[in-house]
Design an enzyme around this catalytic site. Sequence first.
Site, PDB file in Angstrom:
ATOM      1  N   HIS A 126      -1.508  32.424  20.615  1.00 36.78           N
ATOM      2  CA  HIS A 126      -0.404  31.547  20.659  1.00 36.78           C
ATOM      3  C   HIS A 126       0.097  31.412  22.080  1.00 36.78           C
ATOM      4  O   HIS A 126       0.498  30.445  22.643  1.00 36.78           O
ATOM      5  CB  HIS A 126       0.779  31.892  19.941  1.00 36.78           C
ATOM      6  CG  HIS A 126       0.654  31.575  18.501  1.00 36.78           C
ATOM      7  ND1 HIS A 126       0.899  30.219  17.906  1.00 36.78           N
ATOM      8  CD2 HIS A 126       0.317  32.338  17.194  1.00 36.78           C
ATOM      9  CE1 HIS A 126       0.668  30.260  16.556  1.00 36.78           C
ATOM     10  NE2 HIS A 126       0.214  31.346  16.272  1.00 36.78           N
TER      11      HIS A 126
ATOM     12  N   GLU B 252      -5.845  33.612   7.321  1.00 37.77           N
ATOM     13  CA  GLU B 252      -4.546  32.807   7.711  1.00 37.77           C
ATOM     14  C   GLU B 252      -4.721  31.092   7.458  1.00 37.77           C
ATOM     15  O   GLU B 252      -5.409  30.451   8.555  1.00 37.77           O
ATOM     16  CB  GLU B 252      -4.066  33.206   9.160  1.00 37.77           C
ATOM     17  CG  GLU B 252      -3.623  34.440   9.176  1.00 37.77           C
ATOM     18  CD  GLU B 252      -2.818  34.725  10.737  1.00 37.77           C
ATOM     19  OE1 GLU B 252      -3.072  33.686  11.325  1.00 37.77           O
ATOM     20  OE2 GLU B 252      -2.176  35.649  10.859  1.00 37.77           O
TER      21      GLU B 252
END
Length: 244
Positions: A162, A214
């Site tokens: 991220h 995920e």
Amino acid sequence: RDFEYAVAHNLEMIQVIDGADVTEHAFEKQDYLGVGCKLINSEEFTGLTVEDAKEAITKKLESLYNANIGYKFYVTSENMTFETNLRIINPKYTTRENKLRAQAASSFEALAADALKDGIKIYAASSYRSYSYQKNLYNYYVSIDGIEEADTYSARPGFSEHQTGLAVDIANINKILIEENDKEFTWLKNNAHKYGFILRYQKSTEKITGYIYEPWHYRYVGTELASYIYSNNITYDEYIARNK
């Protein structure tokens, strides 16, 4: 070395073992296990047959990697910043203000817009995170689950995708992170690569990526690479290992 290269290096060690002729002489070769030589004691495996040695070493390296011992070989991105190349994603396609690098943001907006034409509503729930944000988040998870468990689902500060401004956690029509039984997941599975995004942490690839499955976490890598990874049904880590 960046995060992906370091992960790929660990993966390569396991692949080498899988196809190698394990002998007592091999243990003495520094280039046989590379970094692995520093992590394991060859005396643990003396007296084993070739096949048993392969299995034992592989399990040993997997356990070391899964414990994220490989962090010592990474270069932290604490002092790296991508903020100058970030822009806000169109609010129409986010659950809150989210940013990505410019190209990734444009590609995500195109993805979300085309999904909407198919009756699929997709939102960016979490994208760029600063070092300090990730530090607080990771420390919170550690306080709840401990380091060993947190390392399976949360990146340590300085090592999060991220922070690159290329990763996005995607939410469904209810603005909740998507799961594999959601229609949004099915659409993304079949179309995300056309816009340069890949499902980063796939199902049953924990020993390769180091992270649990995920279904909401996508990373922008460009359409050419995303299509290659999609067509060959491999992880980003495997691609890096084969092409570095």
